[in-house]
Write a protein that holds these residues in place. Structure first.
Motif, PDB file in Angstrom:
ATOM      1  N   ASP A  59       3.234  14.447  -4.561  1.00  0.00           N
ATOM      2  CA  ASP A  59       2.358  14.056  -5.662  1.00  0.00           C
ATOM      3  C   ASP A  59       1.012  13.701  -5.048  1.00  0.00           C
ATOM      4  O   ASP A  59       0.904  12.735  -4.283  1.00  0.00           O
ATOM      5  CB  ASP A  59       2.957  12.847  -6.395  1.00  0.00           C
ATOM      6  CG  ASP A  59       2.174  12.459  -7.638  1.00  0.00           C
ATOM      7  OD1 ASP A  59       0.986  12.830  -7.742  1.00  0.00           O
ATOM      8  OD2 ASP A  59       2.740  11.763  -8.504  1.00  0.00           O
ATOM      9  N   ASP A  62      -0.604  10.182  -4.597  1.00  0.00           N
ATOM     10  CA  ASP A  62      -0.062   9.247  -3.605  1.00  0.00           C
ATOM     11  C   ASP A  62      -0.745   9.525  -2.267  1.00  0.00           C
ATOM     12  O   ASP A  62      -0.424  10.500  -1.578  1.00  0.00           O
ATOM     13  CB  ASP A  62       1.453   9.447  -3.493  1.00  0.00           C
ATOM     14  CG  ASP A  62       2.121   8.475  -2.536  1.00  0.00           C
ATOM     15  OD1 ASP A  62       1.442   7.923  -1.656  1.00  0.00           O
ATOM     16  OD2 ASP A  62       3.357   8.291  -2.662  1.00  0.00           O
ATOM     17  N   HIS A  63      -1.699   8.666  -1.888  1.00  0.00           N
ATOM     18  CA  HIS A  63      -2.487   8.912  -0.681  1.00  0.00           C
ATOM     19  C   HIS A  63      -1.600   9.010   0.556  1.00  0.00           C
ATOM     20  O   HIS A  63      -1.772   9.902   1.397  1.00  0.00           O
ATOM     21  CB  HIS A  63      -3.529   7.817  -0.484  1.00  0.00           C
ATOM     22  CG  HIS A  63      -4.208   7.894   0.854  1.00  0.00           C
ATOM     23  ND1 HIS A  63      -4.008   6.971   1.851  1.00  0.00           N
ATOM     24  CD2 HIS A  63      -5.054   8.818   1.373  1.00  0.00           C
ATOM     25  CE1 HIS A  63      -4.712   7.311   2.917  1.00  0.00           C
ATOM     26  NE2 HIS A  63      -5.357   8.416   2.654  1.00  0.00           N
ATOM     27  N   GLU A 108      -6.208   9.897 -11.505  1.00  0.00           N
ATOM     28  CA  GLU A 108      -5.581   9.763 -10.186  1.00  0.00           C
ATOM     29  C   GLU A 108      -5.214  11.121  -9.607  1.00  0.00           C
ATOM     30  O   GLU A 108      -5.413  11.370  -8.405  1.00  0.00           O
ATOM     31  CB  GLU A 108      -4.339   8.877 -10.288  1.00  0.00           C
ATOM     32  CG  GLU A 108      -4.659   7.408 -10.505  1.00  0.00           C
ATOM     33  CD  GLU A 108      -3.414   6.571 -10.743  1.00  0.00           C
ATOM     34  OE1 GLU A 108      -3.524   5.343 -10.626  1.00  0.00           O
ATOM     35  OE2 GLU A 108      -2.343   7.143 -11.062  1.00  0.00           O
TER      36      GLU A 108
END
Length: 332
Positions: A59, A62-63, A108
């Motif tokens: 995803d 999600d850094h 995001e």
């Protein structure tokens, strides 16, 4: 020497077409996306095209997961040469009908996903002083339209972010480049699974282009990254020009036409999947591929794109014609 390329959003649409295109030239391609069905199908297409595939479920919002994926790529394939940011999500609805959690999620994925991908790429490329990042943009990075406030806001943010990073790289005299490809309406599967509150099926605003054309533009940008950005399709060029010259007039035009032009005549199915929170091509789901439902009207060629990629040649030809005309006039 095999080039190592990473494509986010590689399970469908433009990302899928880009992965195939890069594989056909012999790249080893890491495919990043959430949907397992789409990822595996994309990986198989990469292998059939002659490339090495490394599918990584991730995803992009999600850094830490994006950075871990970059680590995995470099361990299994080698140093990353090219990173293509394409993953996105969206909501089709008037602004006040979009939940704030939905707006946040779209931002995001569509904006911060590019930030995280760019950081993962540059933190590895800069120490080696080589590499290219290509941002898949849109005419909507400059011109907002109704019913897509979250997506338009994210694309505008990517544009500003990319300009800032590009200038920093120029200041530091890095041999690392970031370029952006502004896309037109593209025949991708997103209109089958985008979260929508519209009464009718969502559609791209005509004229519509095939994702294969977009993939060719991305490949060209990757090979010629010193150009700050590329425009794909005459509609993109006309939209950006009109917005620069007469934005208020364009506001009123979109207020009249922007709702109908983004919907087909057919009612939206009540059971249409929505991939905002979970992938529509997850386990047991459907592989959507690169192409959407608008192939009959989608174009696979663009004279404007060719001209954009060969503006130096065209300028030279124009200069030669002018010089010839001037010489002929002097001899009269």
């Amino acid at each position: 020497m095999t080039r190592i390329s990473v494509v986010t959003g590689a399970s469908a649409g433009i990302g899928r077409a880009v992965a195939r295109r890069l594989a056909a030239r012999g790249d080893a391609v890491a495919l990043l996306a959430r949907g397992e069905e789409g990822l595996e199908a994309a990986a198989e297409e990469v292998r059939r095209a002659g490339g090495t595939a490394l599918p990584i479920p991730v995803d992009v919002a999600d850094h830490a997961a994006v950075d871990a994926a970059a680590d995995q790529v470099e361990k299994e394939l080698g140093p990353i040469d090219l990173w293509v940011n394409d993953a996105f999500s969206s909501v089709f609805a008037p602004f006040l009908e979009i939940g704030m959690d939905e707006f946040t999620r779209t931002t995001e994925v569509t904006y911060l996903g590019y930030v995280y991908g760019t950081r993962a790429a540059l933190s590895r490329m800069i120490p080696r002083d080589r590499g290219v990042v290509v941002q898949i943009g849109s005419a909507l990075a400059y011109r907002g339209i109704p019913l897509q406030s979250a997506y338009c806001g994210a694309k505008h943010a990517i544009q500003g972010f990319t300009e800032s990073v590009r200038v920093e790289l120029l200041h530091d005299k890095r041999n690392v480049h970031v370029t952006m490809v502004q896309m037109p309406a593209v025949n991708t599967p997103q209109f089958r699974w985008v979260l929508s509150r519209l009464p009718r099926n969502a559609q791209p605003v005509p004229p519509i282009y095939q994702p294969d054309l977009a993939a060719r533009a991305v490949e060209f940008a990757a090979d010629h990254p010193k150009r700050r950005e590329y425009w794909v399709g005459g509609s993109t060029a006309l939209t950006l020009a009109a917005n620069a010259v007469a934005p208020g007039l364009l506001d009123r035009y979109l207020a009249r036409s922007g709702y109908d032009s983004q919907q087909t005549p057919d009612p939206r199915p009540e059971d249409q999947p929505a991939n905002l929170w979970s992938p529509a091509d997850g386990p047991g789901g459907q592989d959507f591929g690169a192409h959407g439902d608008f192939g009959d009207e989608a174009k696979n060629r663009s004279l404007q794109m060719w001209a954009s990629q060969h503006h130096g040649l065209l300028a030279g030809v124009a200069g030669g014609l002018l010089a010839g005309a001037a010489w002929a006039a002097l001899r009269r």
